[in-house]
Design a protein around this motif. Structure first.
Motif, PDB file in Angstrom:
ATOM      1  N   THR A 104       0.812  -1.221   0.000  1.00  0.00           N
ATOM      2  CA  THR A 104       0.000   0.000   0.000  1.00  0.00           C
ATOM      3  C   THR A 104       0.843   1.267   0.000  1.00  0.00           C
ATOM      4  OG1 THR A 104      -0.181  -0.153   2.415  1.00  0.00           O
ATOM      5  CG2 THR A 104      -1.953  -1.122   1.109  1.00  0.00           C
ATOM      6  N   ARG A 105       1.994   1.246   0.662  1.00  0.00           N
ATOM      7  CA  ARG A 105       2.853   2.437   0.674  1.00  0.00           C
ATOM      8  C   ARG A 105       3.567   2.610  -0.655  1.00  0.00           C
ATOM      9  NH1 ARG A 105       5.703   2.211   6.705  1.00  0.00           N
ATOM     10  NH2 ARG A 105       3.766   2.465   7.903  1.00  0.00           N
ATOM     11  N   ALA A 106       4.110   1.517  -1.186  1.00  0.00           N
ATOM     12  CA  ALA A 106       4.873   1.598  -2.426  1.00  0.00           C
ATOM     13  C   ALA A 106       4.006   2.018  -3.607  1.00  0.00           C
ATOM     14  CB  ALA A 106       5.533   0.252  -2.730  1.00  0.00           C
ATOM     15  N   LEU A 107       2.709   1.707  -3.551  1.00  0.00           N
ATOM     16  CA  LEU A 107       1.821   2.029  -4.668  1.00  0.00           C
ATOM     17  C   LEU A 107       1.213   3.422  -4.559  1.00  0.00           C
ATOM     18  CD1 LEU A 107       1.119   0.193  -7.121  1.00  0.00           C
ATOM     19  CD2 LEU A 107       2.196  -1.027  -5.232  1.00  0.00           C
ATOM     20  N   ASP A 170       1.229 -10.426   6.871  1.00  0.00           N
ATOM     21  CA  ASP A 170       2.318  -9.741   6.181  1.00  0.00           C
ATOM     22  C   ASP A 170       2.472  -8.319   6.717  1.00  0.00           C
ATOM     23  OD1 ASP A 170       3.996  -8.451   4.333  1.00  0.00           O
ATOM     24  OD2 ASP A 170       3.286  -9.706   2.690  1.00  0.00           O
ATOM     25  N   PRO A 171       3.652  -7.942   7.181  1.00  0.00           N
ATOM     26  CA  PRO A 171       3.819  -6.614   7.786  1.00  0.00           C
ATOM     27  C   PRO A 171       3.603  -5.461   6.817  1.00  0.00           C
ATOM     28  CG  PRO A 171       5.942  -7.705   7.527  1.00  0.00           C
ATOM     29  CD  PRO A 171       4.893  -8.734   7.247  1.00  0.00           C
ATOM     30  N   ILE A 172       3.667  -5.699   5.501  1.00  0.00           N
ATOM     31  CA  ILE A 172       3.424  -4.590   4.572  1.00  0.00           C
ATOM     32  C   ILE A 172       1.935  -4.407   4.282  1.00  0.00           C
ATOM     33  CG2 ILE A 172       5.676  -4.929   3.499  1.00  0.00           C
ATOM     34  CD1 ILE A 172       4.219  -5.984   1.019  1.00  0.00           C
ATOM     35  N   GLY A 201       4.231 -12.171   3.090  1.00  0.00           N
ATOM     36  CA  GLY A 201       3.461 -12.756   1.996  1.00  0.00           C
ATOM     37  C   GLY A 201       2.373 -13.702   2.445  1.00  0.00           C
ATOM     38  N   TRP A 202       2.053 -13.744   3.733  1.00  0.00           N
ATOM     39  CA  TRP A 202       1.065 -14.683   4.275  1.00  0.00           C
ATOM     40  C   TRP A 202       1.450 -16.117   3.878  1.00  0.00           C
ATOM     41  CZ3 TRP A 202      -2.758 -12.108   7.094  1.00  0.00           C
ATOM     42  CH2 TRP A 202      -2.875 -10.740   6.829  1.00  0.00           C
ATOM     43  N   ASN A 203       2.736 -16.389   3.834  1.00  0.00           N
ATOM     44  CA  ASN A 203       3.266 -17.607   3.245  1.00  0.00           C
ATOM     45  C   ASN A 203       3.221 -18.788   4.222  1.00  0.00           C
ATOM     46  OD1 ASN A 203       5.942 -19.364   2.724  1.00  0.00           O
ATOM     47  ND2 ASN A 203       5.109 -18.618   0.791  1.00  0.00           N
ATOM     48  N   THR A 204       2.694 -19.910   3.753  1.00  0.00           N
ATOM     49  CA  THR A 204       2.544 -21.095   4.597  1.00  0.00           C
ATOM     50  C   THR A 204       3.890 -21.623   5.081  1.00  0.00           C
ATOM     51  OG1 THR A 204       0.465 -21.721   3.516  1.00  0.00           O
ATOM     52  CG2 THR A 204       1.669 -23.463   4.647  1.00  0.00           C
TER      53      THR A 204
END
Length: 359
Positions: A104-107, A170-172, A201-204
């Motif tokens: 959200t910040r980068a975009l 995901d912290p971002i 990335g909410w990665n498993t």
């Protein structure tokens, strides 16, 4: 001297891009009845984006605006790629962009570019920064509260003073903090947060790695519950517990009502998930996109929300629902999300029968 030239060149390129995007947006726009809507989703790491959100938004948009055209792109968790996808859609004449930002910040600057080009951006599921025209998503604080309340219920006598591992998102993602704060509003003062991790990335697999570290640090006997921010994270948590030889699993929360999570709930491996009606969310964002595309206004919205950059953004905040094994039938089956046949694969038939999932 070279630095000055580079700065001047960059400024000229930015100016040309802005003018170019603006003119392309105007030339490519269709009539008020039919126009182009861009849909930008953040990743394929969660099943929902490709299997639920994309087809549902396409269906709902076509129902509300048969003359409208949908362009689609998936960022694969890459904010730079999503920026290029936005530029491409603006260049091709998209009047409205539905954006679930990979970052959200980068975009933020990309949204500013779109705004200067005359393309309106509405945020979907994650509240983006910058000049957005509206937001549709679920009440993140309520999601976290439902997870926290469900965990305390499942912990029983250990709900007061027990030890909990928090497996955050995901912290971002702004939603991750929203969920975490909602959960902490319930858990704080009741349990000890023994370990807390963010899951990029909410990665498993990352969730599995983090949970393995928590087990090594605390020992399995000191983990009375796990607050997992979504079902993908819950899958990693449960696999780590099994790999560590834990036979009596602590209660584990989740979110999204993924089919694999629903099956884990039937099996007794995951205690609950938070169901969010993607159909309702898709319908609300399609309605907002059509309203913005036709009139430049998001239409009637029940509330507003503030982002780090913008106040009083018109918003639709939908209510989630907690689903334990007893709620699978009335919420997910009766609600048309899944059939009993899809949930109850052969190895689960006995557990399904015990849960009242038959037919």
């Amino acid at each position: 001297m070279r630095t000055g030239v580079r700065h001047l060149t960059a400024a000229l390129v930015a100016a040309v891009l802005t003018v170019s995007l603006a003119s392309c947006g105007e030339d490519g726009a269709k009539s008020a009845d039919g126009f182009t809507v861009g849909l930008l989703l953040p990743s394929r790491s969660l099943p929902r984006w490709e299997h639920a959100d994309k087809p549902l938004i396409e269906e709902q948009l076509k129902r509300r605006c048969p003359e409208c055209t949908l362009m689609y792109a998936n960022a694969e968790n890459d904010a730079a790629r999503q920026h290029q996808q936005m530029v491409s859609m603006i260049t091709k004449g998209a009047r409205v962009l539905i954006l679930d930002a990979a970052d959200t910040r980068a975009l933020r600057s990309s949204i500013q570019e779109a705004d200067r080009a005359g393309t309106r951006v509405i945020a979907y599921d994650r509240l983006a920064e910058g000049p957005i025209a509206g937001f549709v998503g679920f009440d993140g604080a309520e999601v976290g509260r439902l997870q926290g309340e469900g965990l305390l219920t499942a912990m029983g006598d250990k709900a007061d003073g027990g030890s909990v591992v928090m497996m955050n998102g995901d912290p971002i993602s702004p939603n991750a903090a929203w969920y975490r704060d909602g959960a902490l509003s319930v858990l704080r003062g009741r349990v000890e947060i023994a370990k807390s991790y963010n899951t990029a990335g909410w990665n498993t697999q990352e969730a599995h790695t983090n949970m393995a570290a928590a087990i090594a640090a605390l020992g399995p006997d000191r983990i009375d519950g796990v607050l997992a921010a979504n079902d993908a994270i819950a899958a990693g948590v449960i696999s780590a517990l099994k790999s560590a030889g834990v036979r009596e699993l602590p209660p584990v929360t989740g979110q999204d009502a993924d089919i694999d999570a629903v099956r884990r709930i039937v099996k007794g491996e995951q205690y609950m998930t938070v169901y969010k009606s993607f159909r309702d969310e898709a319908g609300s964002i399609a309605a907002m996109a059509v309203a913005v595309g036709r009139d430049g206004d998001p239409g009637d919205t029940p509330t507003t929300i503030d982002s780090p950059t913008t106040r009083d953004i018109p918003a639709v905040l939908l209510r989630p629902a907690s689903v334990t094994v007893d709620g699978i039938g009335p919420t997910l089956v009766d609600g048309g999300v899944y059939t009993v046949r899809r949930i109850c694969v052969p190895e689960l038939r006995e557990a399904c029968a015990a849960a009242g999932l038959t037919g």
